[in-house]
Enzyme design. Sequence first.
Site, PDB file in Angstrom:
ATOM      1  N   SER B  21     -17.416 -21.159  28.604  1.00 55.58           N
ATOM      2  CA  SER B  21     -18.463 -21.266  29.612  1.00 55.58           C
ATOM      3  C   SER B  21     -19.519 -20.167  29.441  1.00 55.58           C
ATOM      4  CB  SER B  21     -17.811 -21.130  30.992  1.00 55.58           C
ATOM      5  OG  SER B  21     -18.801 -21.113  31.978  1.00 55.58           O
ATOM      6  N   CYS B 130     -15.843 -13.507  37.304  1.00 59.01           N
ATOM      7  CA  CYS B 130     -17.164 -13.085  36.834  1.00 59.01           C
ATOM      8  C   CYS B 130     -17.436 -11.660  37.302  1.00 59.01           C
ATOM      9  CB  CYS B 130     -18.271 -14.000  37.351  1.00 59.01           C
ATOM     10  SG  CYS B 130     -19.893 -13.372  36.867  1.00 59.01           S
ATOM     11  N   GLY B 265     -16.714 -18.328  22.228  1.00 61.09           N
ATOM     12  CA  GLY B 265     -17.769 -17.878  23.145  1.00 61.09           C
ATOM     13  C   GLY B 265     -18.950 -17.287  22.414  1.00 61.09           C
TER      14      GLY B 265
END
Lengths: 257, 303
Positions: B21, B130, B265
């Site tokens: 993500s 996060c 990533g």
Amino acid sequence: MKKFIDDLTVCSNRKLNNDYFILGLTSVKPLPAMLPGQFAEVKVENNPAVFLRRPISVHDVDYAKNILYLLVKIVGEGTRTLSFLETGNTLNLVYPLGNTFTTEDVKNVLLVGGGCGIAPLLYLARHLHNLKIKTTILLGGRTETDILESEAFRQYGEVYISTDDGSLGEKGFLTNNSIMAQITNFDRLYCCGPLPMMKVLAAIAKQHQTDCEVSLENTMACGIGACLCCVTPTTAGNKCVCTEGPVFNVKQLQWQI
Amino acid sequence: MADLKVKIGALEFKNPVLTASGTFGYGHEFQDFLNISRLGGIIVKGTTLEPRQGNPYPRMAETPSGMLNAVGLQNKGIDVFINEIYPQIKHFDTNIIVNVSGSKLEDYIAVVEKLNHLDRIPAIELNISCPNVKQGGMAFGTSCTSAAEVTKAVRAAYKKTLIVKLSPNVTNIAEIAKAVEDAGADSVSLINTLLGMAIDAETRRPVLSTITGGLSGPCIKPIALRMVWQVSKAIKIPVVGLGGIMNATDAVEFLLAGATAVQIGTANFIDPAISEKIVDGIGEYCTRHNIAAVTELIGALKI
């Protein structure tokens, strides 16, 4: 426009002075179509201190010879490593990236480049010349070694020069150059250079209701709109400089000018 | 050719390679560079209930063998995702997983209830880790109680496969993983970025507008491997490993450490075609080592 990841071959590395060099890159395949203002993400090999690609403007393209030129200023480890490239070396590029300058509805324009900011403007000048748009060029820098490619620009229009120390052209900031007195004659300014310079120029353009496009060079990681690191605030929220720029009309930007 | 299929909960993946993500946009940004249908899955950008503008620029700093980011969950919100983005990506022949981020329990629930209705979204990755916004979920992910609470609530609201993304910014990540497992998660993914900072000595200022940011890239790989190894021994549900994977060898190392699947990533920023190359590379590794099924590698570390 389709983007590519390709190995190109260095066919020239021309040192302009201690700070600047121009790489010529060619390929066995025909180079893809590239637009003025677009850039390449260049992979820097052989230097463990450099992790990310470096975004570098398309300086010029010679389709007849199948050569892409990149003008690079040595500012850090990445660009220093690139400066050592020799003919025959390979350079991996992700390109062409980003948008382009708007050239519709103009007849008479001024290109303003500060230092390395001229990088995207030579190819733009060539493009405007082909479109038979009257082009004037204003180049500025701290000193004469920051004034690059003025002869190349002269093929496409009249060239005005300012240096802070007066070593070449008029003494002072380019925003005070004599050509700026004629700003209202121009349908649009195209500008690339240090942010403070672009903001001063944009403010002058705004004051004279002259349209102004700027090319931003925010630091970025991916170059393709995925990481969202290079954003600039616009009237429509934060936008990626890599995909929705690097060229913006100053009216889109949230600059306090 | 080895069988590369893996399973997480009831969900089958054609291979163990997913994109992480925030590093792969919504997939379509990468279509010029690779065939998305060859990937095991893609995890789309962290999506919140309301649109978010993220943090001010500068949001990124290059570091030795990595980078810091402080994007701060910039996204268009779940409704724009459903109405505008999903129709553009739902044809991808891969598992499209949405990373769900939030600040409040109610927000997570509201988002996952909307995602329940999307046929082509078979799983979510719940982001409780996060580090870049004050209410970015990391508060949920740094204690067992709150991690369990949010997982339990989302589990009750979300019908399909639930992966919970864990923060490495904790004392004992295995305890958090255990709490999340007990609360009903189908899988955990780890690690999210490590909290770090960069300073410009010339200006004496922090490089990032937020002062601190999340560190990613190969510099964090040894930490990620260690955490995947610890967590996979502590829980029974599958672990999805990520953190600095740059090539197929790195990916195999995560499988050996106990991961059932991996996420690519930061490497996507250097080579936008890397995730497909890693699929090929894992296949080649299996062939070279006479392995019939990639599942044989999971947790196969010899000690």
